[in-house]
Design an enzyme around this catalytic site. Sequence first.
Site, PDB file in Angstrom:
ATOM      1  N   GLU A 284       0.837  -1.200   0.000  1.00  0.00           N
ATOM      2  CA  GLU A 284       0.000   0.000   0.000  1.00  0.00           C
ATOM      3  C   GLU A 284       0.876   1.255   0.000  1.00  0.00           C
ATOM      4  OE1 GLU A 284      -3.864  -0.403   2.163  1.00  0.00           O
ATOM      5  OE2 GLU A 284      -3.126   1.350   3.228  1.00  0.00           O
ATOM      6  N   GLU A 287       2.296   1.745  -3.372  1.00  0.00           N
ATOM      7  CA  GLU A 287       1.256   2.243  -4.279  1.00  0.00           C
ATOM      8  C   GLU A 287       0.994   3.730  -4.024  1.00  0.00           C
ATOM      9  OE1 GLU A 287      -2.477   0.206  -3.826  1.00  0.00           O
ATOM     10  OE2 GLU A 287      -3.461   1.396  -5.375  1.00  0.00           O
ATOM     11  N   CYS A 310      -7.944  -1.849   4.152  1.00  0.00           N
ATOM     12  CA  CYS A 310      -7.776  -3.015   5.025  1.00  0.00           C
ATOM     13  C   CYS A 310      -9.091  -3.474   5.620  1.00  0.00           C
ATOM     14  CB  CYS A 310      -6.878  -2.700   6.204  1.00  0.00           C
ATOM     15  SG  CYS A 310      -5.547  -1.625   5.796  1.00  0.00           S
ATOM     16  N   SER A 330      -6.821   2.055  -2.261  1.00  0.00           N
ATOM     17  CA  SER A 330      -5.682   1.221  -2.640  1.00  0.00           C
ATOM     18  C   SER A 330      -6.183  -0.135  -3.095  1.00  0.00           C
ATOM     19  CB  SER A 330      -4.773   1.054  -1.420  1.00  0.00           C
ATOM     20  OG  SER A 330      -3.932  -0.054  -1.597  1.00  0.00           O
ATOM     21  N   LYS A 369     -14.930  -9.684   8.642  1.00  0.00           N
ATOM     22  CA  LYS A 369     -13.861 -10.569   8.159  1.00  0.00           C
ATOM     23  C   LYS A 369     -14.417 -11.933   7.763  1.00  0.00           C
ATOM     24  CE  LYS A 369     -10.269  -7.887   8.475  1.00  0.00           C
ATOM     25  NZ  LYS A 369      -9.518  -7.498   7.260  1.00  0.00           N
ATOM     26  N   GLU A 372     -15.624 -11.200   4.417  1.00  0.00           N
ATOM     27  CA  GLU A 372     -14.508 -10.964   3.493  1.00  0.00           C
ATOM     28  C   GLU A 372     -13.883 -12.287   3.045  1.00  0.00           C
ATOM     29  OE1 GLU A 372     -10.777  -9.410   5.071  1.00  0.00           O
ATOM     30  OE2 GLU A 372     -10.664  -7.981   3.421  1.00  0.00           O
ATOM     31  N   GLU A 377     -13.567 -13.779  -4.914  1.00  0.00           N
ATOM     32  CA  GLU A 377     -12.258 -13.463  -5.489  1.00  0.00           C
ATOM     33  C   GLU A 377     -11.104 -13.852  -4.563  1.00  0.00           C
ATOM     34  OE1 GLU A 377     -14.606 -11.278  -4.595  1.00  0.00           O
ATOM     35  OE2 GLU A 377     -13.801  -9.381  -3.869  1.00  0.00           O
ATOM     36  N   CYS A 514     -10.239  -1.171  14.844  1.00  0.00           N
ATOM     37  CA  CYS A 514     -10.481  -2.600  15.110  1.00  0.00           C
ATOM     38  C   CYS A 514     -10.622  -2.910  16.599  1.00  0.00           C
ATOM     39  CB  CYS A 514      -9.360  -3.436  14.520  1.00  0.00           C
ATOM     40  SG  CYS A 514      -9.110  -3.082  12.774  1.00  0.00           S
TER      41      CYS A 514
END
Lengths: 590, 130, 597
Positions: A284, A287, A310, A330, A369, A372, A377, A514
Amino acid sequence: MDKIKLTIDNKEVEVAKGTTILDAAKQIGVHIPTLCHMKLHDMGIENKPGGCRVCVVEVEGRRNLAPACVTEAAAGMNINTHSIRVINARRTVTELIISDHPFECLTCAKSGECELQDLAHQMGIREIHFEGEKSVYREDTSPAIIRDMDKCIMCRRCEMMCNEVQTVGVLSAINRGFYAVVSPPFEQNLDHSVCTYCGQCVAVCPTGALTEVDHTPAVIRALSDPSKTVVVQTAPAVRAALGEEFGFEPGTLVTGKMVAALRRLGFNYVFDTDFAADLTIMEEGTEMLDRLSRHLNGDKTVKLPILTSCCPAWVKFFEHQFPDMKDIPSSAKSPQQMFGAIAKSYFAEKQNINRKDLVVVSVMPCLAKKYESSRDEFAVDGNPDVDFAISTRELAALIKLANIEFKALPEEDFDHPLGESTGAGVIFGTTGGVIEAAVRTAYELHTKKPLPKLNFDELRGMEGVREATIDFDGLPIRIGIAHGLGNARKLLEDIRSGKSHFHAIEIMSCPGGCIGGGGQPYHHGNSDILIKRQKAIYQEDSMKTLRKSHENPYIVKLYEEFLGHPMSDKAHHLLHTSYFDRSKHFEQED
Amino acid sequence: MKVKSLADLKKIKAEVQGKIKLREQGENADKIVQIKVAMATCGIASGAKEIMSYMIDELDFRGVDAIVSQTGCMGYCYAEPTIEVIVPGQSPVVYGFVNKEKAKEIIEKHIVKGELVDGIIPVTFKTIDE
Amino acid sequence: MAENKMHILVCGGTGCRASQSEQIVNNLKAELESQNLENDVRVLTTGCFGFCEKGPVVKVVPDNTFYTEVKPSDAIDIVNEHIVKGRPLQRLLYKNPKNNYKVTNTASIDFYKKQVRIALRNCGFVDPENIDEYIGRDGYEALGKCLSDYSPSEVIDIIKKSGLRGRGGGGFPTGLKWEITSKEKNDQKYVVCNADEGDPGAFMDRSILEGDPHSVIEAMAICGYCIGANKGLVYIRAEYPLAINRLKIALSQASEYGLLGNDIMGTGFDFDIEIRYGAGAFVCGEETALIHSMEGSRGEPTFKPPFPSVSGYLGKPTNVNNVETFANVPVIINKGAEWFSSIGSENSKGTKVFALAGKVNNVGLIEVPMGITLREVIFDIGGGIRNGKKFKAVQTGGPSGGCLTEKDLDIPIDYDNLIKAGSMMGSGGMIVMDEDDCMVSIAKFYLEFTLDESCGKCTPCRIGNKRLHEILDKITKGKGTEQDLERLKLLSNVIKDTSLCGLGQTSPNPVLSTLLNFEDEYLAHVREGKCPAGQCKDLLKYEIDPDLCTGCTLCYRNCPVGAISGEKKSVHYIDQSICIKCGVCFQKCKFKAISIV
């Protein structure tokens, strides 16, 4: 500020004008019971619909009883918080709530943590004098959250979180009277809504109406399967909160004991998501520098600011609500998914394990999560990079189930190679941490000079939206931080309207980041707990010898042996992703 | 049309009041003069319609607040057109053979000044208002 | 020059329209045209006359002849008899039920005799779709006077002195409410008209908007002038299309005349009104819920304070008054505070509109001076109890009110007396019950309404009312116990004591007042399993008296479930396990052999 005097339970108290009776009473040690009311003081979050009527008190001269949570204390008030009239009313109200609640305490996921249960205990309810129809709703199971509205008591905390704090707008009261209930639009299931699975509704639900999908049985099955190699990764915020489940003071770091417990549970390798956080910074941060330098060189096709990616709830949020801006964040995967991808490629190859026989379990402070890890993908031929994501609470349950005396455990270290991390990886667990970690690396990569100081106090704190300008050796880098999706929305709308002046923005969905995630031990409305967890995170960072991601030797080695360099083709393939326009994603169910 | 001032509004009011005058009168029937014109076939044949119109216009012209309404045959077909005049607080009076001159006289003397006029037919019936 | 010789006024209220009053208008016009009388006689549609019992109502002026229960086919006769021949059409005249005399004149009808029409002054008088008629009745003169001659505080003083109190139910002094909102400092304030009338059977606000919309518009502008607002909002139920339509017409006419908009009557005062639709939730009559609904949120009340006068619509100071309250304002300005306060009782001035319903002879919309007794309303205006039955109770204040009995009939009606008696004024529903009504069932009926209309936000109203209803249901099914009566009382009191808004705080009133006044009836249900009024089906039993049964088989042939058996010419018998208590046998038996036990 103006002060007023009043009397509560025969004690005189002086409070600032505008104080509620509830808060005034607290000042003299009178704790009026509440149920729907919830105040996260440090985040400026408060739920006070005045709906449950548990907190009613008797105010002399008033026709009816006053709800203490919303009634302002007035000069000269004479209040009784436990007269027979009050107790009778409060118990009747509690009984009424219970009369429309399933008697399933023994099997309820919330047993022991349920605020209604506590209230019934405090009220000394021994019998329910009212019986009749009970609310019955179909159970709604999504990839992360289970809604069992039979247990809903209409406190509306979830609705407040979903609408006011997160501005997601999924949960809202529908229907009337006895049949009023909180629901997604058109009584659809959550997975047919724009729900981000941030889990803040679960975090504040006083009963078992909203809970997480339980992945522990699957984890137990994997651990007992001799053909599987089971590795576990633990997110940074878990170590700062897990201790609360075992009687430690909030804010106690239990990293070593957690590692020991995971080993005793039978995980073959105990790794750290912090390692993947360091890896995230490499990708990141690179980038970000790339976009920045192209921008500075006048490339008009480059979009700034760059946004962190994230947080899976945040990702789903912009996919639904800001799909026109899906190329701004990102492309780096989250640390959980980077870990899964590396574990099932680099590590599996190294250990010569077929990825199908490698089970990756993550322990996360988060419910999104779970969702996710289930995204298409993030799987290869149907085999997910991360097999199961369990919450901090679920890990605690596993430890208790395995008869492990957590407090007595020794401190142990993570395994290598995916267990080594720097302080930069640790601070991913709190708001402001990801961007601070990125700055530490980006600064040195950009300026080729060592950082003069490592702590960026200007990026730390609990305010919902923060901004700071960091001097990159003459180049001012403007940074924005938002936690809570409602705050994120403000920054996104500024970007959309061209008002944003930031180069980089960190976004975390949960208030506090978090550490305040939907999978953490319940805070029961006490925001001090979140502050203490945040302190613990920075404490762990400061204790580390290595505090910059690019200095993590195992990261250096990973690039040398496997990935080449940040943003290489291989890195791109394994560690980056793309986003989807979900604005018209779901159809109506029958 | 825009009302530009309170005076403007009052002007409009004066203009439009005619539209509802009949109803205002109806509301206050017991306080104002009522004239009932017998309008059965016999009355109409003798010109009752013209008499009624004439009285309405004449009263209006003089600014006398009175209700002019029609009624059925009063039984004095020989004396048509007949009209009944009711002044508040007084017994009703019926006139026969009313032509325009007579009508004018009735308005001038009976209604305005309160003097009875020739041509009264002795009343022998009761109205049905009870 | 007078325009027409006669006017025929046809009631265009919702009730009369439902009975084809529009067709009556059309037929009258057609018939007049065919007789070339269209220039002599004007036919017009007005708002509600109030005498809905006898609708559709037609009135001919100036002679004030009052026709009742008119059918479209009667139009020809009205024209031929009344207009052409000049004699009242006898068969359509109202017949005084006391002596069977026909009454020609409105003023002589008992239903109207004791009424004083202030809020309803123009209903049934003007054409509500014609602003000129309203202006002809002093319309907008009060607004003009306020804007040109008085300061806002002087107007507020007039309203305060008049003693006008909120007609929506609360009875809060209107002038004081205006004053509080006027003192708030804010660049934007709002005037809201609460037209979310939802009490079962009450339709005064709707009738005012249907029959005299300009009076509300004018009053809202006056209020706006007083409190410093230039924006008004009418929150009205989408299910009142006629009222909405008439209001829309009135708003556009007022704008066209410059009586709304910028620089009204050259005084520099700007005021505009918008309509907001409600989806038909009773709780949205509560002002905070109403405001949330207007803002597009769920129609739920929130805790007060803050009151809307401080933080209302979009967080701005907002003055909310109900339709009837507003309708009184222009008259007060025109005729003066002293005139208004001379009407009514000591603490309740002026009049109140009631929707009189239930077991009285004359149901309808009435406006009476405060201080009139219930007896006068029920027996003089209402014409007494239907079918010569005995009066049992009257429920005032809608579903949140209480049941008053014979002993309360001579109480002068006003805000305070009704509360003292255990009921309330409410928005003016008044439902009369006779000896055939079961008071337990009545309490259950009202609770059903609150149950449906509760928003579900607070526990006592959401669950408490449900449990109350369940207990009442148990009692009406003969399964109640004396302990249940205690529980009813306890729960009712807690619901009153702890509910968030007025809906819950008053919802147990029908239960408490019937428990207080008709305890015997409750006891009969729980102790003896009997419903004294014979209404609770589960407690009834139809039996055939063997001595009176002739064996005609009529009951046997009419029983829909085959519960009756017996041979021809021999005694019949009802199988109670099959009987559904429909009562057909009881009605059919020619020998009075079937009785309810």
